[in-house]
Scaffold this motif. Structure first.
Motif, PDB file in Angstrom:
ATOM      1  N   VAL A 103      -3.585   2.457  12.698  1.00  0.00           N
ATOM      2  CA  VAL A 103      -4.137   2.542  11.345  1.00  0.00           C
ATOM      3  C   VAL A 103      -3.210   1.777  10.403  1.00  0.00           C
ATOM      4  O   VAL A 103      -2.044   2.144  10.226  1.00  0.00           O
ATOM      5  CB  VAL A 103      -4.272   4.007  10.901  1.00  0.00           C
ATOM      6  CG1 VAL A 103      -4.945   4.083   9.535  1.00  0.00           C
ATOM      7  CG2 VAL A 103      -5.048   4.818  11.935  1.00  0.00           C
ATOM      8  N   LEU A 104      -3.726   0.727   9.799  1.00  0.00           N
ATOM      9  CA  LEU A 104      -2.907  -0.181   8.998  1.00  0.00           C
ATOM     10  C   LEU A 104      -3.491  -0.351   7.601  1.00  0.00           C
ATOM     11  O   LEU A 104      -4.666  -0.674   7.443  1.00  0.00           O
ATOM     12  CB  LEU A 104      -2.847  -1.551   9.705  1.00  0.00           C
ATOM     13  CG  LEU A 104      -2.192  -2.715   8.959  1.00  0.00           C
ATOM     14  CD1 LEU A 104      -0.727  -2.431   8.665  1.00  0.00           C
ATOM     15  CD2 LEU A 104      -2.347  -3.999   9.757  1.00  0.00           C
ATOM     16  N   THR A 105      -2.637  -0.128   6.599  1.00  0.00           N
ATOM     17  CA  THR A 105      -3.037  -0.361   5.211  1.00  0.00           C
ATOM     18  C   THR A 105      -2.131  -1.423   4.608  1.00  0.00           C
ATOM     19  O   THR A 105      -0.904  -1.349   4.716  1.00  0.00           O
ATOM     20  CB  THR A 105      -2.957   0.928   4.379  1.00  0.00           C
ATOM     21  OG1 THR A 105      -3.865   1.894   4.918  1.00  0.00           O
ATOM     22  CG2 THR A 105      -3.329   0.663   2.929  1.00  0.00           C
ATOM     23  N   ILE A 147     -11.716   1.241   7.010  1.00  0.00           N
ATOM     24  CA  ILE A 147     -11.777   2.430   6.160  1.00  0.00           C
ATOM     25  C   ILE A 147     -12.044   1.966   4.728  1.00  0.00           C
ATOM     26  O   ILE A 147     -11.258   1.182   4.184  1.00  0.00           O
ATOM     27  CB  ILE A 147     -10.460   3.226   6.237  1.00  0.00           C
ATOM     28  CG1 ILE A 147     -10.197   3.671   7.678  1.00  0.00           C
ATOM     29  CG2 ILE A 147     -10.501   4.432   5.303  1.00  0.00           C
ATOM     30  CD1 ILE A 147      -8.855   4.358   7.880  1.00  0.00           C
ATOM     31  N   PRO A 148     -13.141   2.396   4.124  1.00  0.00           N
ATOM     32  CA  PRO A 148     -13.483   1.912   2.779  1.00  0.00           C
ATOM     33  C   PRO A 148     -12.387   2.215   1.762  1.00  0.00           C
ATOM     34  O   PRO A 148     -11.811   3.309   1.745  1.00  0.00           O
ATOM     35  CB  PRO A 148     -14.769   2.690   2.447  1.00  0.00           C
ATOM     36  CG  PRO A 148     -15.332   3.069   3.777  1.00  0.00           C
ATOM     37  CD  PRO A 148     -14.146   3.327   4.662  1.00  0.00           C
ATOM     38  N   THR A 149     -12.086   1.238   0.923  1.00  0.00           N
ATOM     39  CA  THR A 149     -11.114   1.400  -0.159  1.00  0.00           C
ATOM     40  C   THR A 149     -11.758   0.935  -1.461  1.00  0.00           C
ATOM     41  O   THR A 149     -12.749   0.198  -1.440  1.00  0.00           O
ATOM     42  CB  THR A 149      -9.850   0.569   0.117  1.00  0.00           C
ATOM     43  OG1 THR A 149     -10.212  -0.813   0.246  1.00  0.00           O
ATOM     44  CG2 THR A 149      -9.156   1.028   1.393  1.00  0.00           C
ATOM     45  N   THR A 154      -6.337  -2.931   1.662  1.00  0.00           N
ATOM     46  CA  THR A 154      -7.214  -3.019   2.822  1.00  0.00           C
ATOM     47  C   THR A 154      -6.718  -2.048   3.880  1.00  0.00           C
ATOM     48  O   THR A 154      -5.527  -2.061   4.221  1.00  0.00           O
ATOM     49  CB  THR A 154      -7.215  -4.446   3.402  1.00  0.00           C
ATOM     50  OG1 THR A 154      -7.685  -5.359   2.409  1.00  0.00           O
ATOM     51  CG2 THR A 154      -8.108  -4.529   4.635  1.00  0.00           C
ATOM     52  N   SER A 155      -7.596  -1.201   4.394  1.00  0.00           N
ATOM     53  CA  SER A 155      -7.246  -0.266   5.460  1.00  0.00           C
ATOM     54  C   SER A 155      -8.145  -0.530   6.664  1.00  0.00           C
ATOM     55  O   SER A 155      -9.375  -0.471   6.555  1.00  0.00           O
ATOM     56  CB  SER A 155      -7.415   1.191   5.006  1.00  0.00           C
ATOM     57  OG  SER A 155      -6.431   1.545   4.059  1.00  0.00           O
TER      58      SER A 155
END
Length: 223
Positions: free
Chosen positions: A172-174, A197-199, A213-214
């Protein structure tokens, strides 16, 4: 083969000295005022990831191993511990960050394993073992900003993540510096995009973008 991407402009945010000085200040603030310090990319971003992990009940159990890369003050793991996750590890190359994280966890009576680790050092990484979830919020960004050969450091970092992630695991990268396309491009040799994953988005000059951005990656199948 991945396409060539343009490197980011270097910054002091990519240096260990910057983070040591920053966490030295945060340790003093915590001791004097109980202030745990900054939550990178804000608490909403952190909560968004935690809620996503919680929804993966068919894939992630609360006793599965989770590691936070570049954990800083450790608040991501503190929140996961409060939600019942019990096999938590945080690593950072800044000893001051680990000192702060350990103090916060101890004061809150939480059992979280914190270690000083250089993610660009192969032996350090191998010694950590394997994890079901590898989480990064801002660390890949910092690596990308290093003044000396950031491209090589990014490539080493990607290999380190692949080493740490179980074959059935989730990365999992943001990022606030790289777009979804750039991240998929950079990690594409060893990872497949699993989900975005919506941001929150914004519109400027007719174009729509995201503050952060995730993305979630899985290892490419070796079959």
């Amino acid at each position: 083969m991945t396409d060539q991407i343009e490197e980011l402009e270097s910054s002091e945010l990519g240096t260990k000295d910057y983070w040591e000085a920053s966490y030295e200040t945060e340790i003093r603030n915590y001791r004097d005022h109980g202030d745990v310090g900054e939550v990178w990319f804000d608490e909403d971003s952190q909560l968004r990831i935690i809620r996503w992990i919680e929804r993966q009940e068919d894939r992630v159990q609360q006793d599965d191993s989770i590691i936070d890369l570049g954990c800083g003050n450790g608040m991501m793991l503190v929140e996961l511990a409060r939600e019942g996750y019990s096999n938590l590890t945080g690593v950072d190359y800044s000893p001051k960050a680990i000192e702060l994280a350990q103090s916060i966890a101890k004061d809150q009576e939480l059992d979280i394993n914190y270690r000083v680790v250089d993610l660009l050092n192969e032996s350090d990484v191998v010694a950590l073992g394997k994890f079901k979830i590898v989480h990064d919020k801002g660390t890949y960004d910092a690596v990308s900003l290093h003044p000396d050969n950031a491209k090589q450091m990014r490539e080493t970092y990607i290999k380190s993540v692949a080493q740490l992630l179980q074959d059935d695991g989730l990365f999992v990268l943001t990022s606030c510096n790289w777009t979804q396309k750039e991240l998929v491009n950079s990690f594409g040799e060893v990872f497949d995009l699993h989900v975005v994953i919506p941001t929150p988005s914004f519109k400027f000059g007719g174009a729509v973008g995201n503050v952060v951005t995730s993305v979630v990656f899985v290892k490419k199948s070796t079959k």
